[in-house]
Design a protein around this motif. Structure first.
Motif, PDB file in Angstrom:
ATOM      1  N   PRO A  46       0.865  -1.084   0.081  1.00 12.33           N
ATOM      2  CA  PRO A  46      -0.152  -0.149  -0.070  1.00 12.33           C
ATOM      3  C   PRO A  46       0.959   1.334  -0.372  1.00 12.33           C
ATOM      4  N   SER A  47       0.362   1.516  -0.350  1.00  6.75           N
ATOM      5  CA  SER A  47       1.276   4.053  -0.839  1.00  6.75           C
ATOM      6  C   SER A  47      -0.170   4.316  -1.170  1.00  6.75           C
ATOM      7  N   THR A  48       0.105   6.021  -1.057  1.00 10.93           N
ATOM      8  CA  THR A  48      -0.936   6.666  -0.663  1.00 10.93           C
ATOM      9  C   THR A  48       0.495   8.053  -1.753  1.00 10.93           C
ATOM     10  N   ARG A  49       1.630   8.445  -0.720  1.00  8.53           N
ATOM     11  CA  ARG A  49       1.798   9.992  -0.921  1.00  8.53           C
ATOM     12  C   ARG A  49       3.217   9.560  -2.535  1.00  8.53           C
ATOM     13  N   THR A  50       3.312   8.005  -1.898  1.00  5.25           N
ATOM     14  CA  THR A  50       4.686   8.523  -2.489  1.00  5.25           C
ATOM     15  C   THR A  50       4.008   7.670  -4.048  1.00  5.25           C
ATOM     16  N   TYR A  51       2.756   7.037  -4.373  1.00  2.00           N
ATOM     17  CA  TYR A  51       2.310   6.067  -5.044  1.00  2.00           C
ATOM     18  C   TYR A  51       1.625   7.477  -5.752  1.00  2.00           C
ATOM     19  N   THR A  52       1.022   8.146  -5.116  1.00  2.00           N
ATOM     20  CA  THR A  52       0.476   9.716  -6.296  1.00  2.00           C
ATOM     21  C   THR A  52       1.826   9.844  -6.644  1.00  2.00           C
ATOM     22  N   SER A  53       2.854  10.307  -6.002  1.00  2.00           N
ATOM     23  CA  SER A  53       3.787  12.044  -6.643  1.00  2.00           C
ATOM     24  C   SER A  53       4.363  11.304  -7.902  1.00  2.00           C
ATOM     25  N   PHE A  54       4.665   9.908  -6.938  1.00  2.00           N
ATOM     26  CA  PHE A  54       5.572   9.207  -8.730  1.00  2.00           C
ATOM     27  C   PHE A  54       4.381   9.372  -9.580  1.00  2.00           C
ATOM     28  N   SER A  55       2.795   9.204  -9.406  1.00  2.00           N
ATOM     29  CA  SER A  55       2.384   9.412 -11.019  1.00  2.00           C
ATOM     30  C   SER A  55       2.221  10.953 -11.168  1.00  2.00           C
ATOM     31  N   ILE A  56       1.816  11.809 -10.680  1.00  2.00           N
ATOM     32  CA  ILE A  56       1.853  12.969 -10.571  1.00  2.00           C
ATOM     33  C   ILE A  56       3.124  13.232 -11.462  1.00  2.00           C
ATOM     34  N   ALA A  57       4.282  12.766 -10.783  1.00  2.00           N
ATOM     35  CA  ALA A  57       5.549  13.347 -11.644  1.00  2.00           C
ATOM     36  C   ALA A  57       5.958  12.334 -12.537  1.00  2.00           C
ATOM     37  N   GLU A  58       5.138  11.447 -13.443  1.00  2.00           N
ATOM     38  CA  GLU A  58       5.573  11.282 -14.482  1.00  2.00           C
ATOM     39  C   GLU A  58       4.799  11.256 -15.142  1.00  2.00           C
ATOM     40  N   GLN A  59       3.703  12.402 -15.035  1.00  2.00           N
ATOM     41  CA  GLN A  59       2.882  12.646 -16.263  1.00  2.00           C
ATOM     42  C   GLN A  59       2.903  14.073 -16.374  1.00  2.00           C
ATOM     43  N   ARG A  60       3.940  14.391 -15.238  1.00  2.00           N
ATOM     44  CA  ARG A  60       4.273  16.284 -15.743  1.00  2.00           C
ATOM     45  C   ARG A  60       5.448  16.589 -16.599  1.00  2.00           C
ATOM     46  N   VAL A 283       6.533  15.856  -5.388  1.00  2.00           N
ATOM     47  CA  VAL A 283       6.484  15.783  -7.115  1.00  2.00           C
ATOM     48  C   VAL A 283       7.514  16.425  -8.037  1.00  2.00           C
ATOM     49  N   PRO A 284       7.893  18.142  -7.865  1.00  2.00           N
ATOM     50  CA  PRO A 284       9.413  17.481  -7.766  1.00  2.00           C
ATOM     51  C   PRO A 284      10.237  16.765  -8.237  1.00  2.00           C
ATOM     52  N   VAL A 285      10.251  16.666  -6.277  1.00  2.00           N
ATOM     53  CA  VAL A 285      11.988  15.579  -6.304  1.00  2.00           C
ATOM     54  C   VAL A 285      11.527  14.398  -7.800  1.00  2.00           C
ATOM     55  N   ARG A 286       9.962  14.324  -7.511  1.00  2.00           N
ATOM     56  CA  ARG A 286      10.753  12.418  -8.825  1.00  2.00           C
ATOM     57  C   ARG A 286      10.803  12.813  -9.940  1.00  2.00           C
ATOM     58  N   MET A 287      10.224  14.020 -10.557  1.00  2.00           N
ATOM     59  CA  MET A 287      10.395  13.928 -11.600  1.00  2.00           C
ATOM     60  C   MET A 287      11.910  14.577 -11.970  1.00  2.00           C
ATOM     61  N   ALA A 288      12.987  15.010 -10.881  1.00  2.00           N
ATOM     62  CA  ALA A 288      14.090  15.412 -11.410  1.00  2.00           C
ATOM     63  C   ALA A 288      15.005  14.156 -10.755  1.00  2.00           C
ATOM     64  N   VAL A 289      14.322  13.413 -10.212  1.00  2.00           N
ATOM     65  CA  VAL A 289      15.502  11.702 -10.463  1.00  2.00           C
ATOM     66  C   VAL A 289      14.377  11.247 -11.835  1.00  2.00           C
ATOM     67  N   LEU A 290      14.015  11.276 -12.646  1.00  2.00           N
ATOM     68  CA  LEU A 290      13.098  10.156 -13.748  1.00  2.00           C
ATOM     69  C   LEU A 290      14.142  11.221 -14.866  1.00  2.00           C
ATOM     70  N   ASP A 291      14.073  12.438 -14.588  1.00  2.00           N
ATOM     71  CA  ASP A 291      14.974  13.407 -15.750  1.00  2.00           C
ATOM     72  C   ASP A 291      16.273  12.477 -15.618  1.00  2.00           C
ATOM     73  N   TYR A 292      16.496  12.953 -14.125  1.00  2.00           N
ATOM     74  CA  TYR A 292      18.098  12.599 -14.216  1.00  2.00           C
ATOM     75  C   TYR A 292      18.613  11.537 -14.997  1.00  2.00           C
ATOM     76  N   MET A 293      17.613   9.835 -14.443  1.00  2.00           N
ATOM     77  CA  MET A 293      17.890   9.077 -14.842  1.00  2.00           C
ATOM     78  C   MET A 293      17.718   8.907 -16.203  1.00  2.00           C
ATOM     79  N   ILE A 294      17.346   9.504 -17.323  1.00  2.00           N
ATOM     80  CA  ILE A 294      16.890   9.236 -18.877  1.00  2.00           C
ATOM     81  C   ILE A 294      18.146  10.320 -19.047  1.00  2.00           C
TER      82      ILE A 294
END
Ligand code: NCD
Length: 301
Positions: A46-60, A283-294
């Motif tokens: 189960p996850s609320t914060r991490t799941y939702t913020s990754f999902s929003i970050a991926e969309q952004r 959200v911005p942290v997870r956007m930054a992680v995805l951007d850095y990885m890719i």
């Protein structure tokens, strides 16, 4: 590159990801960054914060997103992790974001998946994106992390958030104190720059940032935690204890918090309680992680 824990990153890389996250706070629409990149969210817990913020970050960042609840996947039909990884690789999936109760699951997945794996929390091992957002909150508050005194209180034994935080805080030069009963905080956790303390009241007047932790009941045998009343008396943050903090100190919690156990409602009303700010920056942290990885260490326009 897989994103499994903060020990794989240098201090400079952590700083770069945090700075990029800060830029995304004011420029959240970054839909060209991961255009055409398929990301699968595979959460076994189960996850609320991490799941939702990754999902929003991926969309952004403009990724193509698939949410694959494990119960609906063929893992439930006996397909192995390795075969699932082969399947997702064949479809061109580039990134799997995963959470799992088993410590080390993301490593195992990373060994067989051709794309990149992001650890969204594994067992009691690591939760690197939570640690990054905690570091960002502290850096924003004080300008830098070097030389600060940060204390984490509670279930240090089972908290993956704490483990990743200690790695990040030490890398960025903070002094760390861990506080809790011996059952949840063995003496061997002490090392260079990391102190173990049993008396919360004694430490409070010296901290810059205090991170409260949830008792991880799902990972704890009953014998490991003394009674809730005893725990509350010694380690619960309340009005009297807030008064022991210096005026600049902040109080944080990764969530979910348990009212009455590690904190009272007074903490939720405290003017230097940073929980909502932490969640916001997820959200911005997870956007930054995805951007850095890719996209790697490109400079921002
Ligand atoms: C934490 C987790 O699941 O690791 N929550 C979070 O992701 N913010 C902490 C917890 O469960 O206590």
């Amino acid at each position: 590159m897989n994103f499994l824990d903060l020990n794989a990153l240098t201090r400079e890389e952590i700083d770069l990801v945090l700075s990029r996250a800060e830029e995304f706070v004011n420029a959240p629409d970054q839909r060209s960054l991961l255009r055409g990149v398929s990301v699968v969210n595979l959460f076994f817990e189960p996850s609320t914060r991490t799941y939702t913020s990754f999902s929003i970050a991926e969309q952004r960042v403009g990724a193509d997103i698939v949410h694959l609840p494990p119960g609906n996947s063929s893992l439930g039909k006996g397909e192995t992790v390795a075969d699932t990884a082969i399947t997702l690789s064949a479809m061109g999936v580039r990134v799997i974001v995963t959470r799992h109760p088993e410590s080390g699951f993301p490593v195992r997945l990373g060994e067989v998946f051709e794309g990149q794996v992001v650890n969204a929390g594994d067992g009691s091992h690591a939760h690197p994106t939570q640690a990054l957002l905690d570091l960002l909150i502290i850096r924003k508050e004080f300008g830098q992390i070097k030389g600060l005194h940060v204390a984490l209180v509670g279930d240090l034994l089972y908290s993956r958030v704490a483990r990743s935080n200690v790695i990040g805080l030490r890398k960025l030069g903070a002094e760390v104190t861990l506080i809790g009963p011996p059952t949840l905080l063995p003496e061997i956790f002490a090392r260079d720059g990391v102190r173990v303390a049993r008396d919360l009241n004694e430490v409070l007047p010296t901290v810059d940032a205090l991170i409260l932790l949830r008792i991880q009941r799902e990972r704890t045998t009953s014998a490991a935690v003394s009674t809730s009343a005893d725990y509350a008396r010694k380690y619960r943050m309340d009005l009297q204890r807030l008064a022991l903090l210096r005026s600049h100190a902040i109080v944080m919690h990764p969530g979910p918090y348990n009212r009455g156990v590690e904190l009272t409602d007074d903490v939720l009303r405290f003017h230097r309680w940073r929980y909502a700010d932490q969640v916001f920056h997820g959200v911005p942290v997870r956007m930054a992680v995805l951007d850095y990885m890719i996209n790697g260490a490109r400079t921002l326009a």
